[in-house]
Motif scaffolding. Structure first.
Motif, mmCIF file in Angstrom:
data_model
loop_
_atom_site.group_PDB
_atom_site.id
_atom_site.type_symbol
_atom_site.label_atom_id
_atom_site.label_comp_id
_atom_site.label_asym_id
_atom_site.label_seq_id
_atom_site.Cartn_x
_atom_site.Cartn_y
_atom_site.Cartn_z
ATOM 1 N N THR A 221 13.103 -2.650 36.407
ATOM 2 C CA THR A 221 13.693 -3.091 35.143
ATOM 3 C C THR A 221 12.670 -3.915 34.370
ATOM 4 O O THR A 221 12.150 -4.907 34.883
ATOM 5 C CB THR A 221 14.963 -3.922 35.388
ATOM 6 O OG1 THR A 221 15.918 -3.122 36.108
ATOM 7 C CG2 THR A 221 15.573 -4.374 34.073
ATOM 8 N N ILE A 222 12.376 -3.491 33.137
ATOM 9 C CA ILE A 222 11.387 -4.186 32.308
ATOM 10 C C ILE A 222 12.082 -4.745 31.070
ATOM 11 O O ILE A 222 12.612 -3.982 30.251
ATOM 12 C CB ILE A 222 10.250 -3.236 31.881
ATOM 13 C CG1 ILE A 222 9.520 -2.708 33.122
ATOM 14 C CG2 ILE A 222 9.283 -3.932 30.938
ATOM 15 C CD1 ILE A 222 8.430 -1.699 32.806
ATOM 16 N N PRO A 223 12.099 -6.084 30.924
ATOM 17 C CA PRO A 223 12.693 -6.672 29.714
ATOM 18 C C PRO A 223 11.782 -6.462 28.507
ATOM 19 O O PRO A 223 10.559 -6.584 28.607
ATOM 20 C CB PRO A 223 12.821 -8.158 30.076
ATOM 21 C CG PRO A 223 11.825 -8.378 31.162
ATOM 22 C CD PRO A 223 11.654 -7.098 31.890
ATOM 23 N N VAL A 224 12.394 -6.127 27.375
ATOM 24 C CA VAL A 224 11.636 -5.812 26.158
ATOM 25 C C VAL A 224 11.762 -6.964 25.167
ATOM 26 O O VAL A 224 12.859 -7.422 24.867
ATOM 27 C CB VAL A 224 12.173 -4.517 25.510
ATOM 28 C CG1 VAL A 224 11.430 -4.229 24.207
ATOM 29 C CG2 VAL A 224 12.047 -3.355 26.477
ATOM 30 N N ARG A 225 10.603 -7.445 24.692
ATOM 31 C CA ARG A 225 10.588 -8.450 23.631
ATOM 32 C C ARG A 225 9.319 -8.241 22.810
ATOM 33 O O ARG A 225 8.366 -7.619 23.283
ATOM 34 C CB ARG A 225 10.633 -9.864 24.221
ATOM 35 C CG ARG A 225 9.383 -10.280 24.965
ATOM 36 C CD ARG A 225 9.526 -11.632 25.626
ATOM 37 N NE ARG A 225 9.825 -12.701 24.708
ATOM 38 C CZ ARG A 225 9.952 -13.973 25.052
ATOM 39 N NH1 ARG A 225 9.809 -14.311 26.333
ATOM 40 N NH2 ARG A 225 10.218 -14.901 24.171
ATOM 41 N N PRO A 226 9.284 -8.724 21.560
ATOM 42 C CA PRO A 226 8.094 -8.534 20.721
ATOM 43 C C PRO A 226 6.833 -9.068 21.390
ATOM 44 O O PRO A 226 6.832 -10.136 22.001
ATOM 45 C CB PRO A 226 8.440 -9.341 19.453
ATOM 46 C CG PRO A 226 9.932 -9.359 19.404
ATOM 47 C CD PRO A 226 10.381 -9.403 20.828
ATOM 48 N N GLY A 227 5.753 -8.288 21.300
ATOM 49 C CA GLY A 227 4.479 -8.712 21.851
ATOM 50 C C GLY A 227 4.164 -8.148 23.224
ATOM 51 O O GLY A 227 3.029 -8.221 23.686
#
Length: 314
Positions: A264-270
């Motif tokens: 599971t990879i959390p997605v956020r800007p950058g």
């Protein structure tokens, strides 16, 4: 209800000659197992697996010739009268007995012939039917080949699955399917994924539209099918959620009847998702080779703490 295929599909796939019973080419094949009806030719029908494709090789046909004319007619009448039997396939290009051709035309039983040797043909037809009749499902996601690992990228709509796939293709990896992935379980714990024919080689990028990956990046940027080995789930970063920072917690997800490793990879800007997925793939390969960085770090940490405690007792 299970999956099915038609006798006509078998004829087309193996270029089989139709000797009789052409009206029965739409009969359904429901199981991948084949059968050589030697006992039935001898007159024993108690446990006849009539739902299977029946193979007549040199052994069966040679024995058939030893029977009397009356026995031959009786056996073929009984065998061809079975409505559940999809077809009979004669191997080695051998001559079909007159009795089976007459009974086949009477009951609409397809009699097919191949020039291939019996053992070889049985193996090829079994593989073909196992593939055709394999349990299947369609999943919303993207399937890519990263360092030889089939990665199924899932996540909610608009989270960036296709954009990540595009970046991976630019970095030299290969696209298998975008948006919809057709998955078949061809063997125990073996899942094969491919794109539906309508959207094969296509990638949808919001703001740009639909692009053809093979046209833009060449034939080396795509694959038609790939075994699925790892699932990557993208989810929106949640500030109050605890994420695994060491990699010791190994999750799995179930597709059809197979449990696959899940990251599971959390997605956020950058965050560069393509690079993270590449590293996840390489780390997965290392784990399969017996090297687990998180486990080694934990062991070293335990040893260090134990050493510090021993020093404090001095």
């Amino acid at each position: 209800m299970g999956k099915k295929t038609k006798v006509s599909d078998l004829v087309q796939a193996f270029q089989l000659e139709v000797l009789a019973g052409e009206q029965g080419l739409n009969r359904l094949i429901k199981v991948a197992d084949l059968y050589r009806p030697g006992l039935e030719i001898a007159g024993y029908f108690a446990y006849h697996p009539k739902e299977r494709v029946q193979i007549l090789g040199k052994t069966e046909l040679t024995f058939f010739e030893t029977l009397t004319a009356e026995e031959r007619r009786d056996r073929m009448q009984r065998m061809c009268a079975e409505e559940e039997t999809p077809c009979y396939v004669i191997t080695r290009g051998m001559t079909a007995p007159v009795e089976i051709l007459e009974a086949a035309d009477e009951y609409g039983m397809p009699i097919l012939r191949s020039t291939i040797a019996t053992t070889t043909l049985v193996s090829r037809i079994t593989g073909f039917l196992e593939n055709k009749l394999a349990p299947s499902t369609t999943i919303h996601g993207v399937l890519v080949d990263v360092y030889g690992i089939g990665m199924l990228i899932t996540g909610s709509s608009g989270i960036g699955k296709s954009e990540t796939a595009l970046e991976l293709v630019k970095r030299g990896h290969r696209l298998v399917a975008d948006d919809a992935v057709e998955i078949r379980q061809v063997a125990e714990n073996v899942l094969i994924g491919n794109a539906p024919e309508l959207i094969k080689h296509l990638l949808e990028i919001r703001g740009v539209g639909i692009i053809n990956v093979m046209t833009l990046f060449g034939a080396g940027a795509i694959r038609n099918v790939k075994k699925i080995t790892l699932v990557i789930r993208l989810e929106t970063w949640q500030q109050d959620k605890e994420y695994d920072r060491l990699g010791l917690d190994e999750e799995t997800t179930r597709i059809i009847d197979t449990d696959l490793p899940l990251v599971t990879i959390p997605v956020r800007p950058g965050r560069n998702l393509a690079v993270i997925i590449e590293v996840a793939g390489m780390n997965f390969r290392l784990k399969r080779m017996g090297y687990n960085a998180a486990l080694q770090f934990t062991n070293k940490l335990t040893e260090t703490l134990a050493g510090d405690l021993d020093d404090s007792d001095v």
